[in-house]
Design an enzyme around this catalytic site. Structure first.
Site, PDB file in Angstrom:
ATOM      1  N   ARG A   1     -25.571  -3.075   7.203  1.00 43.76           N
ATOM      2  CA  ARG A   1     -25.268  -4.489   7.030  1.00 43.76           C
ATOM      3  C   ARG A   1     -25.617  -5.313   8.271  1.00 43.76           C
ATOM      4  O   ARG A   1     -25.654  -6.536   8.202  1.00 43.76           O
ATOM      5  CB  ARG A   1     -23.778  -4.662   6.713  1.00 43.76           C
ATOM      6  CG  ARG A   1     -23.256  -3.679   5.687  1.00 43.76           C
ATOM      7  CD  ARG A   1     -21.860  -3.995   5.268  1.00 43.76           C
ATOM      8  NE  ARG A   1     -21.851  -4.874   4.097  1.00 43.76           N
ATOM      9  CZ  ARG A   1     -20.745  -5.289   3.491  1.00 43.76           C
ATOM     10  NH1 ARG A   1     -19.575  -4.924   3.941  1.00 43.76           N
ATOM     11  NH2 ARG A   1     -20.808  -6.076   2.449  1.00 43.76           N
TER      12      ARG A   1
ATOM     13  N   LYS B   1       0.847  -1.199   0.000  1.00 42.67           N
ATOM     14  CA  LYS B   1       0.000   0.000   0.000  1.00 42.67           C
ATOM     15  C   LYS B   1       0.879   1.245   0.000  1.00 42.67           C
ATOM     16  O   LYS B   1       1.868   1.320   0.713  1.00 42.67           O
ATOM     17  CB  LYS B   1      -0.917   0.010   1.219  1.00 42.67           C
ATOM     18  CG  LYS B   1      -1.980  -1.071   1.205  1.00 42.67           C
ATOM     19  CD  LYS B   1      -2.977  -0.918   2.341  1.00 42.67           C
ATOM     20  CE  LYS B   1      -3.977   0.175   2.058  1.00 42.67           C
ATOM     21  NZ  LYS B   1      -5.094   0.204   3.038  1.00 42.67           N
TER      22      LYS B   1
ATOM     23  N   GLU C   1     -19.332  -6.062  10.156  1.00 38.06           N
ATOM     24  CA  GLU C   1     -20.257  -5.295  10.991  1.00 38.06           C
ATOM     25  C   GLU C   1     -21.277  -6.193  11.693  1.00 38.06           C
ATOM     26  O   GLU C   1     -21.658  -5.916  12.836  1.00 38.06           O
ATOM     27  CB  GLU C   1     -20.990  -4.256  10.132  1.00 38.06           C
ATOM     28  CG  GLU C   1     -20.111  -3.131   9.614  1.00 38.06           C
ATOM     29  CD  GLU C   1     -19.348  -3.483   8.355  1.00 38.06           C
ATOM     30  OE1 GLU C   1     -18.551  -2.647   7.890  1.00 38.06           O
ATOM     31  OE2 GLU C   1     -19.541  -4.612   7.830  1.00 38.06           O
TER      32      GLU C   1
END
Length: 748
Positions: free
Chosen positions: A450, A338, A422
């Site tokens: 969600r 990244k 979640e």
């Protein structure tokens, strides 16, 4: 730096027709690049920010209008192209903000995908799609790329409306495999034999939906390629030379042909084919087990390839070409870094995951000297946890975005980052509550969608004392349709036993969080905006009373204008002093009275997350000599109806302002309740809320203006109600005058 160039370049350029000059100069550029490529790339890698400021021309990237153009580039030009793509991404994200580190990490991977596969005939499905910036640059969106995440510009995520190369409107994690399988199943029924490539990060694999898709894909999706973008998180024990060798061996065409022949021979043997097939499968699995540990993807029915260097374009292309020839589901494990190529992002990829505008030369992010709701929550939860060891904090891969990073440093044993899960976060919190802890779950409003089932079944139904805080409620700038926090009220207001609060200031956030943790007994949800905390008013520090909001009179937020209207009220009275609560004082007693002076007063009723805009609207009205007060809905549920009616009935007009969807929201419900409670003398009312549509890119101000929730729209709605009320009053007066005149004539 001097570079010797053959005379043939200049001779060809001199005698070539004008239409071939561009090609001549391109060949010249590639020759120089080939000679000095290593020097140029090393210089870029050492100090990319200075390289950008110096102004790299981007000559290659500007010529890429589709993946077909990319395929025409020689392999030697690809490192320069990757550098140009990183330059463009850093330049634009530095200005607009956006997802930086993840996009810098997939540049070579994206180049390899588009050089090998035939998009859009082959579908590339990006999980979340926040890492799709390089994909956009290579699929005809270079010219529009500077508009990314701005009003009217291209999205920071894949969008069907933008390009045929974008198959899905993505934005939430862990869905790519399921979408890819569905697409493949449809193609198979149509007789198509194209490939679908799902690119999913190791972070998204923490979401359960990804495994649901993988489990199904191993049985169904023979043309599916899952590219696992592993940015330095270890997920598989199968590393090392043997693993890489066996992976490459198993995906070669000879191996697959041999395997298919053996399978067909076994299938042709009557009676024993089923048992012999199982024996061969177990023998192969046992042999692999002797050489390397088991692999989850192999167990699910995939061929596994990797891990591979995600920044080696040549190696990636070679392996993709081999994988493309297979007719089995494949997982290709690619390791990337990244922030690749930009040292500030490489050193702190979390800070540059989703970042605001920043200084390219040093990576310093623009910071305004104001306190955000996220920061106010961060400070408060740490202070509370210092005094109460039962408080635990939970987040779903958003510790920094939700403000829990400070908590994680202070109380690492009481901090739980469950990954992009979640649903698990909420049920896990219910378990903590059952064990005597005081869990606080911090999740973005858009992502709490969600876990609605878990909120109902695992928390509310069981009466668990779980506190959920929703950051980024209401209008969310720049991230578009998939990230607006406008559905939480409509989704959760019907849930029994759940208290739902909306705070308007930092002080109110502190009070409500204290109440939710230490006084409430069941589940509580608190929502706030992605915004700076407004200036504090004394009313926001009043004690929390369940069901009641906060009444702000014009004298509270506009003292000078408020005093002017108080004087005006006295002048319009009937000799006794009119009070702001709608009563008159006669000696030592009060009598209820709808004061004549209140015939032009407005009450603006708002959810806390849109208080700042409502306050501006009230000031606009005050400047037009229209008294306006504000009632903030500290409690959306439970709601003290009688208390609210006692306030609302004093006004001539009530405007309900909600930063959530109108359908199923609190505003429409309150309007109906008010009209039902006051059938004869009900104030005129209006509801302003998000319409029944998805909301695209834009700043907070632009989004609210587009949906009719700007301060100007709120003020205009109030003026329209007063205008209608005055017209009706005039009609009534004229009617009474005509009736009196008729009576007089009749008596004569």
């Amino acid at each position: 730096m001097l570079v010797s160039v053959p005379r043939s370049f200049f001779v060809c350029g001199f005698f070539a027709p004008k239409q071939n000059l561009a090609g001549t100069f391109s060949r010249l550029f590639l020759f120089v690049l080939k000679r000095k490529r290593r020097f140029l790339l090393d210089a870029c890698a050492r100090n990319l920010p200075k390289f950008i400021v110096a102004g790299c021309t981007g000559v290659l990237l500007q010529t890429i209008h589709s993946p077909e153009d990319l395929k025409k580039l020689p392999e030697d030009a690809l490192p320069a192209l990757a550098s140009e793509m990183r330059q463009k991404i850093i330049e634009v994200v530095g200005k607009n903000g956006g997802h930086l580190a993840s996009n810098l990490g997939v540049v070579e991977l994206t180049i390899a995908l588009h050089r090998v596969f035939n998009s859009p005939s082959d579908a590339i499905v990006w999980d979340v799609s926040h890492q799709s910036y390089p994909h956009k640059l290579l699929t005809g969106r270079y010219a529009s790329f500077p508009s990314i995440r701005t009003k009217g510009g291209i999205s920071g995520f894949t969008r069907i409306s933008e390009s045929p190369h974008d198959y899905f409107d993505a934005g939430h994690a862990s869905s790519s495999v399921s979408s890819a399988i569905g697409l493949l199943a449809a193609w198979k029924l149509e007789g198509r034999d194209d490939k679908v490539i799902a690119v999913i990060g190791d972070g998204a694999l923490t979401g359960g939906m990804a495994y649901e898709g993988l489990c199904h894909a191993g049985q169904l999706a023979e043309n599916l390629i899952v590219v696992l973008n592993d940015n330095q998180m270890s997920i598989s024990p199968n590393t090392g030379v043997i693993s890489r060798y066996l992976s490459r061996l198993t995906i070669t065409a000879p191996y697959q042909n041999f395997r298919r022949r053996i399978d067909s021979i076994v299938d042709a043997i009557p009676y024993v084919n089923r048992h012999l097939g199982k024996f061969i499968f177990r023998f192969k699995r046992g042999l692999k087990g002797l050489l390397l540990s088991n692999n989850l993807f192999v167990d699910l029915g995939f061929e596994y390839v990797g891990p591979l260097d995600g920044h080696d374009t040549a190696q990636l292309e070679k392996m993709f070409r081999r994988v493309r020839r297979l007719h089995r589901p494949v997982v290709m494990h690619v390791v990337t870094k990244k922030g690749k190529g930009y040292s500030p992002a490489e050193n702190d990829p979390a800070a540059f995951h989703g970042v605001g505008p920043f200084n390219i030369t040093d990576g310093v992010v623009e910071k305004y000297d104001t306190l955000s709701f996220t920061e106010a929550f961060s400070r408060k939860i740490v202070a509370m946890a210092e005094k109460d060891s039962r408080i635990a904090a939970i987040t779903a891969a958003m510790s920094k975005g939700t403000g829990l990073d400070a908590f994680s440093r202070h109380f690492p044993k009481r901090f739980f980052d469950v990954g992009i899960a979640e649903e698990h976060a909420v049920t896990f919190a219910g378990g903590l509550a059952a064990g005597g802890m005081l869990p606080v779950v911090a999740i973005y409003s858009t992502f709490i969608q969600r876990s609605v089932d878990q909120i109902i079944e695992d928390v509310a139904l069981q009466g668990r004392h779980v506190v959920m805080v929703f950051d980024r409620a209401g209008a969310v700038p720049a991230d578009g349709e998939t990230h607006q926090g406008i559905f939480d009220i409509a989704l959760l207001r019907p849930v029994p036993a759940l208290a739902l609060l909306s705070v308007a200031s930092g002080a109110e956030l502190s009070l409500c969080l204290d109440w939710a943790v230490h006084e409430a007994s069941g589940p509580v949800a608190i929502r706030w905006a992605k915004a700076s905390c407004p200036s504090e008013l004394g009313a926001f520090s009043k004690p929390v009373k369940p069901g009641r909001g906060v009444l702000l009179r014009s004298e509270d937020f506009a003292p000078a204008l408020g005093a002017q209207f108080s004087d005006m009220l006295e002048e319009k009275g009937t000799g006794s002093r009119n009070r702001r609560d709608g009563t008159q004082r006669h000696g030592g007693r009060s009598t209820a009275l709808r004061a004549p002076a209140l015939s032009r007063t407005v009450l603006l009723v708002c959810t806390g997350s849109i208080y700042s805009e409502t306050l501006t609207a009230a000031r606009i009205l005050l400047l037009k000599d229209i008294p306006a007060d504000i009632y903030t809905l500290r409690f959306i549920k439970p709601f003290d109806e009688s208390y609210f009616i006692s306030i609302a009935e004093r006004y001539s007009a009530v405007v309900f302002v909600e930063d959530g969807v109108k359908l199923g929201g609190i505003a429409v419900s309150l309007e109906h309740m008010l009209h039902g409670a006051l059938p004869a003398g009900c104030p005129r009312t209006s509801v302003l809320a998000f319409p029944d549509c998805f909301v695209a890119n834009g700043s907070r101000q632009q989004i609210l203006a587009d949906v009719g929730l700007s301060p100007e729209h709120i003020a205009a709605a109030a003026e329209a109600l007063l205008s209608d009320a005055n017209e009706k009053e005039a009609v009534k007066k004229n009617g009474r005058g005509r009736t009196s005149a008729g009576r007089k004539n009749a008596s004569h």
